[in-house]
Scaffold this active site. Structure first.
Site, short mmCIF file in Angstrom:
data_model
loop_
_atom_site.label_atom_id
_atom_site.label_comp_id
_atom_site.label_asym_id
_atom_site.label_seq_id
_atom_site.Cartn_x
_atom_site.Cartn_y
_atom_site.Cartn_z
N PHE A 157 44.94 35.33 32.30
CA PHE A 157 44.17 36.30 31.53
C PHE A 157 44.00 37.63 32.23
CE2 PHE A 157 40.77 34.60 34.23
CZ PHE A 157 40.04 35.73 34.52
N ARG A 185 42.83 33.48 26.23
CA ARG A 185 41.60 34.26 26.28
C ARG A 185 41.81 35.71 25.83
NH1 ARG A 185 39.19 32.54 32.22
NH2 ARG A 185 39.09 30.29 31.88
N SER A 234 45.28 29.72 38.82
CA SER A 234 44.51 29.14 39.92
C SER A 234 45.36 28.18 40.72
CB SER A 234 43.29 28.41 39.37
OG SER A 234 43.68 27.24 38.67
N CYS A 289 44.24 38.43 41.94
CA CYS A 289 44.62 37.64 43.11
C CYS A 289 44.93 38.50 44.32
CB CYS A 289 45.80 36.74 42.78
SG CYS A 289 47.33 37.63 42.42
N GLU A 390 37.95 31.32 46.50
CA GLU A 390 38.20 32.46 45.62
C GLU A 390 37.06 32.60 44.62
OE1 GLU A 390 42.04 34.31 43.39
OE2 GLU A 390 41.60 32.21 42.90
#
Length: 492
Positions: A157, A185, A234, A289, A390
């Site tokens: 997303f 999303r 993830s 990220c 994270e």
């Protein structure tokens, strides 16, 4: 070409075989503006049958598309590049409305995506492998790269405009067919991009779009007609997809999560380093990220650097991404906002000093939005959860270290290896950092280690599962297989 959809309130459809069609699943979800709470659209989830239909179209298209001269295959990319340029501002507004980031951030994201289209237009060069005359007596050897079939990508997303373009242009320019499964999303940016893809002139079935959730991803992973899977998301999901897809005999590149660090030397320009550190942690509301959310500062300048960071972060404006003065936009969902808030509370309970608390921020006129202001922690130690996991939100942790070497030790102790930066005025420190820091993307005197499109996007340890990365020559190698021709023509 099919008639393009109108961006707006209508249901988000699949794009299969050159036609816009509804997903046949019974499930779906609303697409909601995270800053206003307004429902923008609805996306239906695809079934195994929808995925199979896309694969069948992709395989049929591959049989002819892969045989086209490479100069013909890149022509739609030139057209797509021009269309993306012409629609950049409108695309950026759609992206802001469904994601929450600022307009400048959205424009920057799309610009990075366009860079990948430009790079993929150089496929005639990227496809070259090698030739050696007289490799042995009277023998010449030539390596050539050949496309393999139908590939798929599952994208997140946080960059709905950029990350699909890490893969799509390279896959099709090298002669493959491509299926994209974007995040459910915020699928409106991708829908808009596919309207432009449809206009660009790709043959039916070469580029396709299937919307959905976990079941759709599983269908792609398990389908025998898919040659390989690209994923960004993830770490737990990346690891699962890598294992499942590899077990099904597919090529896999799976980019996972991150916990990125900045190391600040006493020789650095502290004001510059502070500005870039704040920008790195807070841009895109921390939902990226490459966010460096831990800063290891030499103790001799820690106090001065801390004060600079607090002052800069305190002046960041939180608001709707379409408002020009906004620096920090909304988080993607209420659930994700709550997750980030829980991390902030964890940091407080662990004993870190929350010197800037953005949890009580209020944005006038957008009371239903998912807003969280900058949260700055000082006195953070490496053993704390906020220093290890994270967070994916506008949270920055400051840590005092004795010297640059200890800062490198801290970042190397992380389970992740996506990115790291060093701010310094000394070449020797920079060289040592380049040699010893364990991350796939390293920066010197830059807050965000984001490679240009003509370099691959690195990642190590739990930040990447696979062998060949996104972008540039790495992804071309992922999408092709090299055949070696060995020729001998002896004299009569």
């Amino acid at each position: 070409m099919s008639e393009p959809q109108q961006s707006g309130q209508n249901q988000v459809q699949n794009y299969i075989g050159g036609q816009w069609t509804d997903a046949t699943g019974t499930d779906g979800m609303d697409v909601v503006n995270p800053a206003t709470g307004e429902t923008l659209s609805y996306v239906g989830f695809s079934t195994d049958g929808d995925v199979d239909e896309a694969v069948q179209h992709g395989q049929a298209a591959f049989n002819t598309w892969s045989q086209r001269p490479i100069e013909e295959r890149i022509q739609p990319l030139f057209e797509l590049k021009q269309l993306l340029e012409e629609h950049l501002d409108a695309l950026a507004e759609v992206l802001v409305e469904e994601h929450g980031k600022t307009l400048d951030e959205a424009r920057g994201e799309l610009r990075r995506g366009i860079e990948n289209v430009e790079t993929a237009c150089g496929m005639p060069t990227l496809m070259q492998a090698g030739h050696v005359e007289n490799a042995a007596p009277n023998i010449d050897e030539t390596a050539v790269r050949k496309p393999l079939g139908v590939f798929a990508a599952v994208t997140p997303f946080n960059f709905p405009g950029m990350i699909p373009l890490w893969f799509l242009p390279y896959a099709v320019a090298s002669g493959n067919s491509f299926i994209l499964k974007p995040s459910e999303r915020d699928p409106l940016t991708t829908k808009y991009m596919f309207e432009l893809i449809d206009e660009a002139g790709f043959p039916d079935g070469v580029v396709q779009l299937v919307n959905g959730s976990v079941d759709t991803v599983d269908a792609l992973i398990e389908h025998d007609g898919i040659e390989g899977i690209s994923f960004v998301g993830s770490t737990p999901v990346a690891k699962t997809i890598y294992q499942k897809a590899a077990a099904n005999g597919k090529r896999v590149q799976a980019q996972g999560g991150a916990k990125n660090h900045i190391v600040v030397s006493e020789t650095a320009d502290l004001e510059f380093a502070a500005r870039k550190s704040v920008s790195s942690a807070l841009a895109c509301s921390g939902e990226r990220c490459l966010a460096n959310d831990v800063v290891c500062v030499e103790e001799s300048v820690y106090g001065e650097f801390r004060d600079l960071v607090i002052d800069i972060a305190a002046n960041q404006v939180v608001g709707y991404g379409l408002d020009e003065e906004t620096d920090v936009g909304a988080l993607i969902t209420p659930e994700h906002e709550e997750r980030v808030r829980n991390y902030v509370e964890t940091g407080v309970q662990e004993g870190a000093n929350l010197v800037l608390d953005g949890r009580d921020v209020s944005v006038e006129g957008y009371e239903d939005g998912n807003f969280l202001g900058p949260c700055i922690f000082t006195d953070v130690t490496p053993d704390m959860v906020i220093a290890q996991e994270e967070i994916f939100g506008p949270v920055l942790s400051l840590m005092s270290v004795t010297d640059v070497d200890q800062g490198i030790e801290v970042l190397n102790s992380s389970d992740f290896g996506n990115a790291a930066s060093l701010f310094t005025g000394e070449g020797a420190e920079a060289r040592d950092f380049r040699h010893n820091a364990q991350a796939g993307n390293l920066a010197i005197n830059a807050g965000t280690a984001a490679p240009m499109a003509f370099f691959h996007f690195g990642g190590q340890k739990d930040s990447f599962f696979g062998d060949l990365h996104a972008q540039a020559e790495d992804v071309v190698r992922f999408y092709t297989d090299e055949t070696v021709y060995i020729e001998r023509w002896p004299d009569a």
